[in-house]
Design a protein around this motif. Structure first.
Motif, PDB file in Angstrom:
ATOM      1  N   TYR A   1      28.807 -14.159 -47.975  1.00 37.51           N
ATOM      2  CA  TYR A   1      28.610 -13.377 -46.653  1.00 37.51           C
ATOM      3  C   TYR A   1      28.763 -14.030 -45.410  1.00 37.51           C
ATOM      4  CZ  TYR A   1      26.237 -10.542 -50.691  1.00 37.51           C
ATOM      5  OH  TYR A   1      26.018  -9.930 -51.608  1.00 37.51           O
ATOM      6  N   GLY A   2      28.868 -13.436 -44.569  1.00 38.87           N
ATOM      7  CA  GLY A   2      29.119 -13.568 -43.124  1.00 38.87           C
ATOM      8  C   GLY A   2      27.597 -12.874 -42.467  1.00 38.87           C
ATOM      9  N   VAL A   3      27.147 -14.059 -41.688  1.00 43.27           N
ATOM     10  CA  VAL A   3      26.078 -13.297 -40.637  1.00 43.27           C
ATOM     11  C   VAL A   3      26.253 -13.870 -39.248  1.00 43.27           C
ATOM     12  CG1 VAL A   3      24.250 -13.721 -42.560  1.00 43.27           C
ATOM     13  CG2 VAL A   3      24.823 -15.591 -41.153  1.00 43.27           C
ATOM     14  N   ASP A   4      25.259 -13.285 -38.327  1.00 40.35           N
ATOM     15  CA  ASP A   4      25.196 -13.467 -37.077  1.00 40.35           C
ATOM     16  C   ASP A   4      26.772 -13.094 -36.241  1.00 40.35           C
ATOM     17  OD1 ASP A   4      22.697 -14.614 -36.699  1.00 40.35           O
ATOM     18  OD2 ASP A   4      23.495 -16.654 -37.087  1.00 40.35           O
ATOM     19  N   HIS A   5      26.829 -11.667 -35.850  1.00 36.51           N
ATOM     20  CA  HIS A   5      27.939 -11.014 -35.505  1.00 36.51           C
ATOM     21  C   HIS A   5      27.412 -10.354 -34.219  1.00 36.51           C
ATOM     22  CE1 HIS A   5      28.934 -11.495 -39.799  1.00 36.51           C
ATOM     23  NE2 HIS A   5      30.214 -11.561 -39.339  1.00 36.51           N
ATOM     24  N   GLY A   6      26.500 -11.127 -33.396  1.00 37.85           N
ATOM     25  CA  GLY A   6      26.035 -10.632 -32.206  1.00 37.85           C
ATOM     26  C   GLY A   6      27.291 -10.769 -31.123  1.00 37.85           C
ATOM     27  N   ILE A   7      28.007 -11.416 -31.160  1.00 40.32           N
ATOM     28  CA  ILE A   7      29.181 -11.488 -30.060  1.00 40.32           C
ATOM     29  C   ILE A   7      30.718 -11.356 -30.341  1.00 40.32           C
ATOM     30  CG2 ILE A   7      27.878 -12.714 -28.172  1.00 40.32           C
ATOM     31  CD1 ILE A   7      29.045 -15.362 -29.243  1.00 40.32           C
ATOM     32  N   CYS A   8      30.773 -10.260 -31.054  1.00 41.43           N
ATOM     33  CA  CYS A   8      31.884  -9.716 -31.721  1.00 41.43           C
ATOM     34  C   CYS A   8      32.462  -8.344 -30.876  1.00 41.43           C
ATOM     35  CB  CYS A   8      31.649  -9.357 -33.151  1.00 41.43           C
ATOM     36  SG  CYS A   8      31.565 -10.748 -34.260  1.00 41.43           S
ATOM     37  N   LEU A   9      33.527  -7.975 -31.288  1.00 43.83           N
ATOM     38  CA  LEU A   9      33.995  -6.803 -30.873  1.00 43.83           C
ATOM     39  C   LEU A   9      34.414  -6.649 -29.347  1.00 43.83           C
ATOM     40  CD1 LEU A   9      32.011  -4.783 -33.597  1.00 43.83           C
ATOM     41  CD2 LEU A   9      34.411  -4.885 -33.507  1.00 43.83           C
ATOM     42  N   HIS A  10      34.719  -7.643 -28.748  1.00 46.64           N
ATOM     43  CA  HIS A  10      35.192  -7.624 -27.201  1.00 46.64           C
ATOM     44  C   HIS A  10      36.349  -7.204 -27.278  1.00 46.64           C
ATOM     45  CE1 HIS A  10      35.370  -8.689 -23.062  1.00 46.64           C
ATOM     46  NE2 HIS A  10      34.085  -9.006 -23.137  1.00 46.64           N
ATOM     47  N   SER A  11      36.737  -6.497 -26.023  1.00 47.32           N
ATOM     48  CA  SER A  11      38.124  -5.849 -25.872  1.00 47.32           C
ATOM     49  C   SER A  11      39.159  -7.129 -25.595  1.00 47.32           C
ATOM     50  CB  SER A  11      38.216  -4.815 -24.863  1.00 47.32           C
ATOM     51  OG  SER A  11      37.619  -5.405 -23.356  1.00 47.32           O
ATOM     52  N   GLU A  12      38.677  -8.065 -24.972  1.00 47.09           N
ATOM     53  CA  GLU A  12      39.613  -9.349 -24.524  1.00 47.09           C
ATOM     54  C   GLU A  12      39.508 -10.207 -25.658  1.00 47.09           C
ATOM     55  OE1 GLU A  12      38.274 -10.626 -20.940  1.00 47.09           O
ATOM     56  OE2 GLU A  12      38.581  -8.746 -19.715  1.00 47.09           O
ATOM     57  N   PRO A  13      40.520 -11.032 -25.942  1.00 40.98           N
ATOM     58  CA  PRO A  13      40.506 -11.910 -27.116  1.00 40.98           C
ATOM     59  C   PRO A  13      39.604 -13.015 -26.839  1.00 40.98           C
ATOM     60  CG  PRO A  13      42.866 -11.743 -25.968  1.00 40.98           C
ATOM     61  CD  PRO A  13      41.777 -10.820 -24.995  1.00 40.98           C
ATOM     62  N   LYS A  14      38.785 -13.072 -27.960  1.00 43.95           N
ATOM     63  CA  LYS A  14      37.548 -14.114 -27.988  1.00 43.95           C
ATOM     64  C   LYS A  14      37.395 -14.916 -29.053  1.00 43.95           C
ATOM     65  CE  LYS A  14      35.315 -12.487 -23.997  1.00 43.95           C
ATOM     66  NZ  LYS A  14      34.627 -13.530 -23.172  1.00 43.95           N
ATOM     67  N   LEU A  15      38.391 -14.962 -30.002  1.00 40.83           N
ATOM     68  CA  LEU A  15      38.164 -15.393 -31.404  1.00 40.83           C
ATOM     69  C   LEU A  15      38.019 -17.048 -31.158  1.00 40.83           C
ATOM     70  CD1 LEU A  15      38.389 -15.071 -34.397  1.00 40.83           C
ATOM     71  CD2 LEU A  15      40.869 -15.303 -34.404  1.00 40.83           C
ATOM     72  N   ARG A  16      36.694 -17.229 -32.033  1.00 41.26           N
ATOM     73  CA  ARG A  16      36.361 -18.609 -31.711  1.00 41.26           C
ATOM     74  C   ARG A  16      35.699 -18.748 -33.250  1.00 41.26           C
ATOM     75  NH1 ARG A  16      34.676 -18.083 -26.282  1.00 41.26           N
ATOM     76  NH2 ARG A  16      32.440 -17.707 -27.245  1.00 41.26           N
ATOM     77  N   THR A  17      36.344 -19.711 -33.929  1.00 41.24           N
ATOM     78  CA  THR A  17      36.145 -19.842 -35.561  1.00 41.24           C
ATOM     79  C   THR A  17      36.231 -21.140 -35.971  1.00 41.24           C
ATOM     80  OG1 THR A  17      36.413 -18.955 -37.819  1.00 41.24           O
ATOM     81  CG2 THR A  17      38.319 -18.799 -36.025  1.00 41.24           C
TER      82      THR A  17
END
Length: 265
Positions: free
Chosen positions: A177-193
């Motif tokens: 499972y993945g948790v903590d998705h409060g800073i997702c789904l921005h319209s600009e590229p933000k992928l940090r993983t």
């Protein structure tokens, strides 16, 4: 944690009185652990009033983005994110999510871990090398696990800006499972993983089939539900990311100067 189809009534998550039994003190925003009274259910509750404002996420709430991320995970059929709702709680409206029970002191490395550079375990992928606080060289690794890979693909769709090692949990039911998705789904590229181990590799046909169905569903009822939490621009960007994966079905490579969230765990 019990899954949404294990016989526990959804009413426990949606309507049961919540009693606070603890707090996750390492979280950036107020994160409370609660019991859903009479439902035999433990949940995570993040009240909107406990959110720290983020200049680059000015629209909506972090709680709403958590719910929207769950809706995406469910719509695509992957079940990566525990059931998540927006409801009233002891400190006002907030995100309420089913708690994930994990094995304590399980043998071997975690799904995402730090190991000595000369001791990368079999079945793990090295993401980067660094120095630990004591100055010793270590490798950031993650399991080469299809359950985790599916999460990494979902993160590309969600444009997850904060996939830390501690946000990937192996439940007692054998699911990841993945948790903590409060800073997702921005319209600009933000992928940090931390899940860069598959960068540049193809995405399997089974996952692409699911993404195809998801993209086709976005303009309908699914898009209407997401519009409760996201802007039209953000929903359009979600569709664009899905179509981009279908046109070039390869896991992206890091392109920013900060491809990994900090701290990484």
């Amino acid at each position: 944690m019990k899954s949404r189809n294990d016989g526990v009534s959804d009413d426990g998550l949606h309507t049961a009185e919540l009693t606070v039994i603890g707090q996750v003190t390492t979280a950036s925003n107020v994160t409370l652990v609660c019991e859903a009274d009479g439902a035999g259910l433990r949940v995570v509750y993040k009240p909107v009033r406990g959110e720290r404002p983020l200049w680059d996420f000015p629209d909506g709430t972090l709680a709403g983005r958590e719910v929207a991320s769950y809706l995406v995970s469910e719509a695509i059929g992957w079940g990566v994110i525990p059931e998540t709702v927006l409801r009233e709680g002891p400190f006002g409206p907030g995100m309420v999510q089913r708690w994930i029970d994990t094995a304590e002191d399980a043998p071997g490395p975690d799904l995402v871990d730090l190991v000595p550079v000369d001791a990368v375990p079999e079945g793990y992928r090295e993401v980067l090398r660094a120095l630990d606080p004591g100055g010793h060289p270590v490798s950031l690794v993650h399991a080469d696990d299809p359950r985790l890979h599916r999460m990494a693909v979902l993160d590309v769709l969600l444009n997850n800006a904060d996939r830390k090692g501690g946000h990937a949990l192996e439940g007692l039911d054998g699911r990841v499972y993945g948790v903590d998705h409060g800073i997702c789904l921005h319209s600009e590229p933000k992928l940090r993983t931390v899940l860069w181990g598959w960068a540049g590799e193809p995405i399997g046909d089974e996952l692409l089939t699911d993404i195809t169905v998801f993209v086709k569903a976005l303009p309908g009822e699914l898009g209407d539900r997401l519009a409760e939490f996201l802007t039209d621009t953000e929903i359009d960007a979600l569709e664009t990311r899905g179509r981009a994966l279908l046109e070039e079905p390869v896991m992206p490579r890091p392109v920013s100067q900060r491809p990994i969230p900090w701290p990484a765990f």
